[in-house]
Design a protein around this motif. Structure first.
Motif, PDB file in Angstrom:
ATOM      1  N   ASN A 159       0.854  -1.182   0.000  1.00 18.63           N
ATOM      2  CA  ASN A 159       0.000   0.000   0.000  1.00 18.63           C
ATOM      3  C   ASN A 159       0.896   1.240   0.000  1.00 18.63           C
ATOM      4  O   ASN A 159       2.123   1.130   0.003  1.00 18.63           O
ATOM      5  CB  ASN A 159      -0.989  -0.014   1.176  1.00 18.63           C
ATOM      6  CG  ASN A 159      -0.284  -0.007   2.515  1.00 18.63           C
ATOM      7  OD1 ASN A 159       0.895   0.314   2.614  1.00 18.63           O
ATOM      8  ND2 ASN A 159      -1.008  -0.368   3.548  1.00 18.63           N
ATOM      9  N   GLN A 160       0.297   2.401  -0.020  1.00 16.72           N
ATOM     10  CA  GLN A 160       1.062   3.640  -0.110  1.00 16.72           C
ATOM     11  C   GLN A 160       2.024   3.815   1.066  1.00 16.72           C
ATOM     12  O   GLN A 160       3.120   4.334   0.892  1.00 16.72           O
ATOM     13  CB  GLN A 160       0.112   4.839  -0.201  1.00 16.72           C
ATOM     14  CG  GLN A 160      -0.591   4.953  -1.517  1.00 16.72           C
ATOM     15  CD  GLN A 160       0.377   5.197  -2.661  1.00 16.72           C
ATOM     16  OE1 GLN A 160       1.451   5.755  -2.507  1.00 16.72           O
ATOM     17  NE2 GLN A 160      -0.003   4.750  -3.831  1.00 16.72           N
ATOM     18  N   THR A 161       1.626   3.388   2.258  1.00 19.94           N
ATOM     19  CA  THR A 161       2.494   3.541   3.419  1.00 19.94           C
ATOM     20  C   THR A 161       3.756   2.712   3.268  1.00 19.94           C
ATOM     21  O   THR A 161       4.856   3.189   3.576  1.00 19.94           O
ATOM     22  CB  THR A 161       1.745   3.132   4.705  1.00 19.94           C
ATOM     23  OG1 THR A 161       0.532   3.886   4.777  1.00 19.94           O
ATOM     24  CG2 THR A 161       2.581   3.384   5.928  1.00 19.94           C
ATOM     25  N   HIS A 162       3.624   1.490   2.769  1.00 18.18           N
ATOM     26  CA  HIS A 162       4.797   0.646   2.558  1.00 18.18           C
ATOM     27  C   HIS A 162       5.726   1.242   1.502  1.00 18.18           C
ATOM     28  O   HIS A 162       6.949   1.223   1.654  1.00 18.18           O
ATOM     29  CB  HIS A 162       4.387  -0.761   2.132  1.00 18.18           C
ATOM     30  CG  HIS A 162       3.733  -1.545   3.212  1.00 18.18           C
ATOM     31  ND1 HIS A 162       2.448  -2.010   3.100  1.00 18.18           N
ATOM     32  CD2 HIS A 162       4.176  -1.928   4.432  1.00 18.18           C
ATOM     33  CE1 HIS A 162       2.134  -2.660   4.192  1.00 18.18           C
ATOM     34  NE2 HIS A 162       3.153  -2.617   5.032  1.00 18.18           N
TER      35      HIS A 162
ATOM     36  N   LEU B 115       9.678  12.426  -4.782  1.00 17.78           N
ATOM     37  CA  LEU B 115       8.882  13.560  -5.252  1.00 17.78           C
ATOM     38  C   LEU B 115       7.657  13.131  -6.048  1.00 17.78           C
ATOM     39  O   LEU B 115       6.600  13.750  -5.957  1.00 17.78           O
ATOM     40  CB  LEU B 115       9.726  14.474  -6.130  1.00 17.78           C
ATOM     41  CG  LEU B 115      10.725  15.371  -5.424  1.00 17.78           C
ATOM     42  CD1 LEU B 115      11.607  16.073  -6.438  1.00 17.78           C
ATOM     43  CD2 LEU B 115       9.994  16.382  -4.568  1.00 17.78           C
ATOM     44  N   LEU B 116       7.781  12.073  -6.834  1.00 15.53           N
ATOM     45  CA  LEU B 116       6.724  11.712  -7.779  1.00 15.53           C
ATOM     46  C   LEU B 116       5.786  10.623  -7.308  1.00 15.53           C
ATOM     47  O   LEU B 116       4.592  10.697  -7.544  1.00 15.53           O
ATOM     48  CB  LEU B 116       7.348  11.249  -9.098  1.00 15.53           C
ATOM     49  CG  LEU B 116       8.124  12.284  -9.866  1.00 15.53           C
ATOM     50  CD1 LEU B 116       8.796  11.640 -11.055  1.00 15.53           C
ATOM     51  CD2 LEU B 116       7.220  13.402 -10.312  1.00 15.53           C
ATOM     52  N   TYR B 117       6.309   9.576  -6.691  1.00 21.02           N
ATOM     53  CA  TYR B 117       5.481   8.400  -6.503  1.00 21.02           C
ATOM     54  C   TYR B 117       4.486   8.462  -5.359  1.00 21.02           C
ATOM     55  O   TYR B 117       3.405   7.917  -5.488  1.00 21.02           O
ATOM     56  CB  TYR B 117       6.327   7.135  -6.365  1.00 21.02           C
ATOM     57  CG  TYR B 117       5.472   5.934  -6.628  1.00 21.02           C
ATOM     58  CD1 TYR B 117       4.963   5.185  -5.588  1.00 21.02           C
ATOM     59  CD2 TYR B 117       5.108   5.588  -7.915  1.00 21.02           C
ATOM     60  CE1 TYR B 117       4.140   4.104  -5.821  1.00 21.02           C
ATOM     61  CE2 TYR B 117       4.296   4.509  -8.160  1.00 21.02           C
ATOM     62  CZ  TYR B 117       3.813   3.758  -7.114  1.00 21.02           C
ATOM     63  OH  TYR B 117       2.996   2.709  -7.352  1.00 21.02           O
ATOM     64  N   PRO B 118       4.736   9.065  -4.245  1.00 16.50           N
ATOM     65  CA  PRO B 118       3.694   9.010  -3.204  1.00 16.50           C
ATOM     66  C   PRO B 118       2.434   9.761  -3.632  1.00 16.50           C
ATOM     67  O   PRO B 118       2.188  10.874  -3.216  1.00 16.50           O
ATOM     68  CB  PRO B 118       4.347   9.672  -1.994  1.00 16.50           C
ATOM     69  CG  PRO B 118       5.788   9.614  -2.248  1.00 16.50           C
ATOM     70  CD  PRO B 118       5.942   9.668  -3.733  1.00 16.50           C
ATOM     71  N   GLN B 119       1.670   9.148  -4.524  1.00 12.93           N
ATOM     72  CA  GLN B 119       0.426   9.724  -5.017  1.00 12.93           C
ATOM     73  C   GLN B 119      -0.715   9.327  -4.089  1.00 12.93           C
ATOM     74  O   GLN B 119      -0.643   8.297  -3.427  1.00 12.93           O
ATOM     75  CB  GLN B 119       0.130   9.221  -6.434  1.00 12.93           C
ATOM     76  CG  GLN B 119       1.182   9.590  -7.452  1.00 12.93           C
ATOM     77  CD  GLN B 119       1.186  11.067  -7.779  1.00 12.93           C
ATOM     78  OE1 GLN B 119       0.164  11.712  -7.816  1.00 12.93           O
ATOM     79  NE2 GLN B 119       2.366  11.612  -8.013  1.00 12.93           N
ATOM     80  N   PRO B 120      -1.780  10.123  -4.021  1.00 14.76           N
ATOM     81  CA  PRO B 120      -2.905   9.765  -3.168  1.00 14.76           C
ATOM     82  C   PRO B 120      -3.544   8.440  -3.556  1.00 14.76           C
ATOM     83  O   PRO B 120      -4.004   7.699  -2.724  1.00 14.76           O
ATOM     84  CB  PRO B 120      -3.888  10.918  -3.339  1.00 14.76           C
ATOM     85  CG  PRO B 120      -3.251  11.906  -4.221  1.00 14.76           C
ATOM     86  CD  PRO B 120      -1.948  11.380  -4.699  1.00 14.76           C
ATOM     87  N   ASP B 121      -3.593   8.121  -4.842  1.00 10.81           N
ATOM     88  CA  ASP B 121      -4.135   6.854  -5.319  1.00 10.81           C
ATOM     89  C   ASP B 121      -3.025   6.108  -6.043  1.00 10.81           C
ATOM     90  O   ASP B 121      -2.033   6.700  -6.446  1.00 10.81           O
ATOM     91  CB  ASP B 121      -5.293   7.093  -6.294  1.00 10.81           C
ATOM     92  CG  ASP B 121      -6.457   7.820  -5.634  1.00 10.81           C
ATOM     93  OD1 ASP B 121      -6.733   7.521  -4.461  1.00 10.81           O
ATOM     94  OD2 ASP B 121      -7.057   8.681  -6.302  1.00 10.81           O
ATOM     95  N   MET B 122      -3.209   4.817  -6.199  1.00 11.36           N
ATOM     96  CA  MET B 122      -2.220   4.046  -6.937  1.00 11.36           C
ATOM     97  C   MET B 122      -2.196   4.534  -8.388  1.00 11.36           C
ATOM     98  O   MET B 122      -3.230   4.875  -8.955  1.00 11.36           O
ATOM     99  CB  MET B 122      -2.556   2.557  -6.898  1.00 11.36           C
ATOM    100  CG  MET B 122      -2.421   1.952  -5.503  1.00 11.36           C
ATOM    101  SD  MET B 122      -0.760   2.115  -4.811  1.00 11.36           S
ATOM    102  CE  MET B 122       0.084   0.871  -5.724  1.00 11.36           C
TER     103      MET B 122
ATOM    104  N   CYS C 203       8.662  12.171   1.231  1.00 16.58           N
ATOM    105  CA  CYS C 203       7.736  11.028   1.295  1.00 16.58           C
ATOM    106  C   CYS C 203       6.545  11.293   2.210  1.00 16.58           C
ATOM    107  O   CYS C 203       5.533  10.603   2.130  1.00 16.58           O
ATOM    108  CB  CYS C 203       8.471   9.779   1.755  1.00 16.58           C
ATOM    109  SG  CYS C 203       9.448   9.053   0.443  1.00 16.58           S
ATOM    110  N   VAL C 204       6.654  12.295   3.074  1.00 13.14           N
ATOM    111  CA  VAL C 204       5.551  12.621   3.975  1.00 13.14           C
ATOM    112  C   VAL C 204       4.425  13.321   3.211  1.00 13.14           C
ATOM    113  O   VAL C 204       3.252  13.153   3.525  1.00 13.14           O
ATOM    114  CB  VAL C 204       6.051  13.504   5.139  1.00 13.14           C
ATOM    115  CG1 VAL C 204       4.913  13.975   6.007  1.00 13.14           C
ATOM    116  CG2 VAL C 204       7.086  12.748   5.959  1.00 13.14           C
TER     117      VAL C 204
END
Length: 136
Positions: free
Chosen positions: A4-7, A48-55, A106-107
């Motif tokens: 998931n996004q947290t991982h 910068l790019l990947y921690p998006q709100p949705d997959m 990442c936060v």
């Protein structure tokens, strides 16, 4: 087990600190330079790019991968130039700066990606079967 996004965020944030820890290994060891090279080349860009709100959809994942390396290398060049200007450059200072930046980045949510927001990759079908409809 699904990621998931947290991982994903935790993995990206910890990758810089892992690269810093790898510098304690012997100099000629691939276990030292491979994590450092991968982190410097991709870590800050993914932060910068990947921690998006949705997959991300497949097209947006490809876009994130294509943009991660130039962003990471540009940010690495900026950090190393700043460290050289203040006469404080060392591999340790460089990696600490990049790892701290990646951890903080990442936060926050990732930067918006055009393919993720405009729907240019996956078009919905409207109207007659076999003909793609307009992109949203």
């Amino acid at each position: 087990m699904r990621l998931n996004q947290t991982h994903i965020r935790a993995t990206v944030a910890l990758s810089g600190w892992l690269a810093l820890a790898a510098t304690a290994l012997p100099a000629a060891s691939p276990l030292r330079w491979i994590p450092v090279l991968l982190f410097v080349a991709l870590g800050p860009g993914f932060a910068l790019l990947y921690p998006q709100p949705d997959m991300l959809r497949p097209g947006a994942r490809l876009e994130a991968l294509a943009l991660a390396a130039p962003l990471s290398l540009s940010f690495g060049a900026l950090v190393s130039t700043c460290l050289f200007l203040v006469h404080g450059f060392s591999a340790t200072a460089f990696l600490i700066s990049l790892a701290a930046f990646s951890t903080v980045a990442c936060v926050f949510p990732g930067l918006p990606l055009p393919a993720a927001t405009r729907g240019a990759v996956e078009r919905t079908k409207r109207g007659k079967p076999g003909k793609p409809g307009p992109a949203r």
